[in-house]
Design a protein around this motif. Structure first.
Motif, PDB file in Angstrom:
ATOM      1  N   THR A 197      -3.072  13.341  -6.001  1.00  0.00           N
ATOM      2  CA  THR A 197      -3.315  13.142  -4.579  1.00  0.00           C
ATOM      3  C   THR A 197      -2.063  12.652  -3.878  1.00  0.00           C
ATOM      4  OG1 THR A 197      -5.623  12.614  -5.064  1.00  0.00           O
ATOM      5  CG2 THR A 197      -4.791  11.961  -2.919  1.00  0.00           C
ATOM      6  N   ALA A 198      -1.310  11.763  -4.516  1.00  0.00           N
ATOM      7  CA  ALA A 198      -0.100  11.218  -3.902  1.00  0.00           C
ATOM      8  C   ALA A 198       0.980  12.275  -3.740  1.00  0.00           C
ATOM      9  CB  ALA A 198       0.425  10.058  -4.733  1.00  0.00           C
ATOM     10  N   GLN A 199       0.953  13.320  -4.569  1.00  0.00           N
ATOM     11  CA  GLN A 199       1.932  14.392  -4.414  1.00  0.00           C
ATOM     12  C   GLN A 199       1.699  15.192  -3.141  1.00  0.00           C
ATOM     13  OE1 GLN A 199       1.586  16.657  -8.009  1.00  0.00           O
ATOM     14  NE2 GLN A 199       2.778  15.205  -9.224  1.00  0.00           N
ATOM     15  N   HIS A 200       0.470  15.175  -2.633  1.00  0.00           N
ATOM     16  CA  HIS A 200       0.127  15.975  -1.455  1.00  0.00           C
ATOM     17  C   HIS A 200      -0.131  15.129  -0.205  1.00  0.00           C
ATOM     18  CE1 HIS A 200      -0.164  19.636  -3.839  1.00  0.00           C
ATOM     19  NE2 HIS A 200      -0.767  18.901  -4.764  1.00  0.00           N
ATOM     20  N   THR A 201      -0.053  13.806  -0.323  1.00  0.00           N
ATOM     21  CA  THR A 201      -0.337  12.935   0.817  1.00  0.00           C
ATOM     22  C   THR A 201       0.682  11.815   0.903  1.00  0.00           C
ATOM     23  OG1 THR A 201      -1.792  11.535  -0.504  1.00  0.00           O
ATOM     24  CG2 THR A 201      -2.832  13.342   0.706  1.00  0.00           C
ATOM     25  N   ARG A 202       0.715  11.173   2.067  1.00  0.00           N
ATOM     26  CA  ARG A 202       1.535   9.971   2.243  1.00  0.00           C
ATOM     27  C   ARG A 202       0.958   9.159   3.395  1.00  0.00           C
ATOM     28  NH1 ARG A 202       5.575  10.573   6.434  1.00  0.00           N
ATOM     29  NH2 ARG A 202       5.398  12.657   7.301  1.00  0.00           N
ATOM     30  N   VAL A 207      -2.652   3.861  -6.113  1.00  0.00           N
ATOM     31  CA  VAL A 207      -3.905   3.686  -5.367  1.00  0.00           C
ATOM     32  C   VAL A 207      -4.672   4.999  -5.273  1.00  0.00           C
ATOM     33  CG1 VAL A 207      -4.873   3.098  -3.111  1.00  0.00           C
ATOM     34  CG2 VAL A 207      -3.032   1.731  -4.063  1.00  0.00           C
ATOM     35  N   ALA A 208      -3.999   6.065  -4.862  1.00  0.00           N
ATOM     36  CA  ALA A 208      -4.676   7.336  -4.607  1.00  0.00           C
ATOM     37  C   ALA A 208      -4.736   8.241  -5.825  1.00  0.00           C
ATOM     38  CB  ALA A 208      -3.969   8.066  -3.471  1.00  0.00           C
ATOM     39  N   ILE A 259       0.849  -1.198   0.000  1.00  0.00           N
ATOM     40  CA  ILE A 259       0.000   0.000   0.000  1.00  0.00           C
ATOM     41  C   ILE A 259       0.879   1.240   0.000  1.00  0.00           C
ATOM     42  CG2 ILE A 259      -1.635   1.366   1.358  1.00  0.00           C
ATOM     43  CD1 ILE A 259      -2.899  -1.271   2.252  1.00  0.00           C
ATOM     44  N   ALA A 260       1.881   1.264   0.866  1.00  0.00           N
ATOM     45  CA  ALA A 260       2.773   2.424   0.930  1.00  0.00           C
ATOM     46  C   ALA A 260       3.619   2.533  -0.333  1.00  0.00           C
ATOM     47  CB  ALA A 260       3.670   2.325   2.159  1.00  0.00           C
ATOM     48  N   ARG A 261       4.053   1.402  -0.853  1.00  0.00           N
ATOM     49  CA  ARG A 261       4.917   1.402  -2.029  1.00  0.00           C
ATOM     50  C   ARG A 261       4.170   1.878  -3.278  1.00  0.00           C
ATOM     51  NH1 ARG A 261       5.841  -2.090  -5.962  1.00  0.00           N
ATOM     52  NH2 ARG A 261       4.535  -3.688  -5.024  1.00  0.00           N
ATOM     53  N   GLY A 295      -6.199  -2.123  11.412  1.00  0.00           N
ATOM     54  CA  GLY A 295      -7.133  -1.899  10.315  1.00  0.00           C
ATOM     55  C   GLY A 295      -7.380  -0.442   9.988  1.00  0.00           C
ATOM     56  N   LEU A 296      -6.751   0.491  10.689  1.00  0.00           N
ATOM     57  CA  LEU A 296      -6.931   1.920  10.449  1.00  0.00           C
ATOM     58  C   LEU A 296      -5.693   2.465   9.748  1.00  0.00           C
ATOM     59  CD1 LEU A 296      -8.512   4.587  10.894  1.00  0.00           C
ATOM     60  CD2 LEU A 296      -7.251   4.813  13.030  1.00  0.00           C
ATOM     61  N   LEU A 297      -5.863   2.921   8.516  1.00  0.00           N
ATOM     62  CA  LEU A 297      -4.780   3.517   7.750  1.00  0.00           C
ATOM     63  C   LEU A 297      -4.813   5.017   7.976  1.00  0.00           C
ATOM     64  CD1 LEU A 297      -2.539   3.336   5.567  1.00  0.00           C
ATOM     65  CD2 LEU A 297      -4.349   3.632   3.872  1.00  0.00           C
ATOM     66  N   THR A 298      -3.701   5.569   8.446  1.00  0.00           N
ATOM     67  CA  THR A 298      -3.597   7.003   8.678  1.00  0.00           C
ATOM     68  C   THR A 298      -2.790   7.609   7.539  1.00  0.00           C
ATOM     69  OG1 THR A 298      -3.625   6.634  11.060  1.00  0.00           O
ATOM     70  CG2 THR A 298      -2.869   8.778  10.310  1.00  0.00           C
ATOM     71  N   VAL A 299      -3.383   8.605   6.892  1.00  0.00           N
ATOM     72  CA  VAL A 299      -2.759   9.282   5.762  1.00  0.00           C
ATOM     73  C   VAL A 299      -2.593  10.745   6.130  1.00  0.00           C
ATOM     74  CG1 VAL A 299      -2.991   9.897   3.331  1.00  0.00           C
ATOM     75  CG2 VAL A 299      -3.811   7.685   4.127  1.00  0.00           C
ATOM     76  N   GLN A 300      -1.367  11.259   5.963  1.00  0.00           N
ATOM     77  CA  GLN A 300      -1.088  12.653   6.288  1.00  0.00           C
ATOM     78  C   GLN A 300      -1.054  13.476   5.017  1.00  0.00           C
ATOM     79  OE1 GLN A 300       2.674  13.354   8.165  1.00  0.00           O
ATOM     80  NE2 GLN A 300       2.010  15.311   8.987  1.00  0.00           N
TER      81      GLN A 300
END
Length: 163
Positions: A86-91, A81-82, A74-76, A98-103
């Motif tokens: 969106t990936a340029q502004h989040t990680r 996925v996003a 997922i991280a790789r 089971g809780l994915l935290t995205v900053q």
């Protein structure tokens, strides 16, 4: 000249025996029951080499590593996925129970992604069902903290003038 009644010796074996100084006329080929095909027996069909990918898939499945590898994927592959913008502004920063935290890099992006939570979560569940992601939490950027150093105290501290 070889005997007419003796079985014929293959040329390679006859040469070997002649060089060793042994008499090739005593050679007889044994015929016995054919061995039963068992994949654990050497030189049988079940012992054919496998590709590296097949071996690694079997190893990860048998060792129970699939959920951990799916979480790392997922991280790789977050950009796929996003989405690229969106990936340029989040990680993704954490995955716990089971809780994915995205900053996000701004609170505006975090709020926008909260509205798109169902789409992102369904894409993750479709691509990585083994990861066990049940929910997503979007947070804004980290803000600097005044609480640092060995003498930090809880609460507002010396800036508390109203109390």
């Amino acid at each position: 000249m070889p005997d007419k009644g003796a079985p014929e010796v293959p040329e390679t074996l006859a040469t070997y025996l002649r060089l060793r100084g042994l008499e090739p006329s005593k050679y007889r080929r044994r015929r016995g029951p054919r061995p039963v095909a068992d994949e654990n027996q050497p030189f049988m069909g079940g012992r054919d080499p496998h590709g590296v990918g097949d071996v690694l898939d079997t190893l990860t499945r048998d060792a129970g590593w699939e959920p951990q590898l799916a979480r790392a994927d997922i991280a790789r592959t977050w950009e796929e996925v996003a989405g690229t913008e969106t990936a340029q502004h989040t990680r993704p920063v954490a995955l716990d129970a089971g809780l994915l935290t995205v900053q996000a890099d701004s609170t505006a992006w975090a709020k926008q992604l909260q509205l798109m939570r169902a789409q992102v979560l369904s894409e993750i569940m479709r691509r990585f069902p083994e990861a066990g992601v049940d929910a997503i939490r979007f947070i804004g950027p980290d803000v600097p903290s005044w609480k640092w150093g060995p003498r930090a105290i809880p609460g507002r501290g010396p800036r508390d003038t109203y109390g």
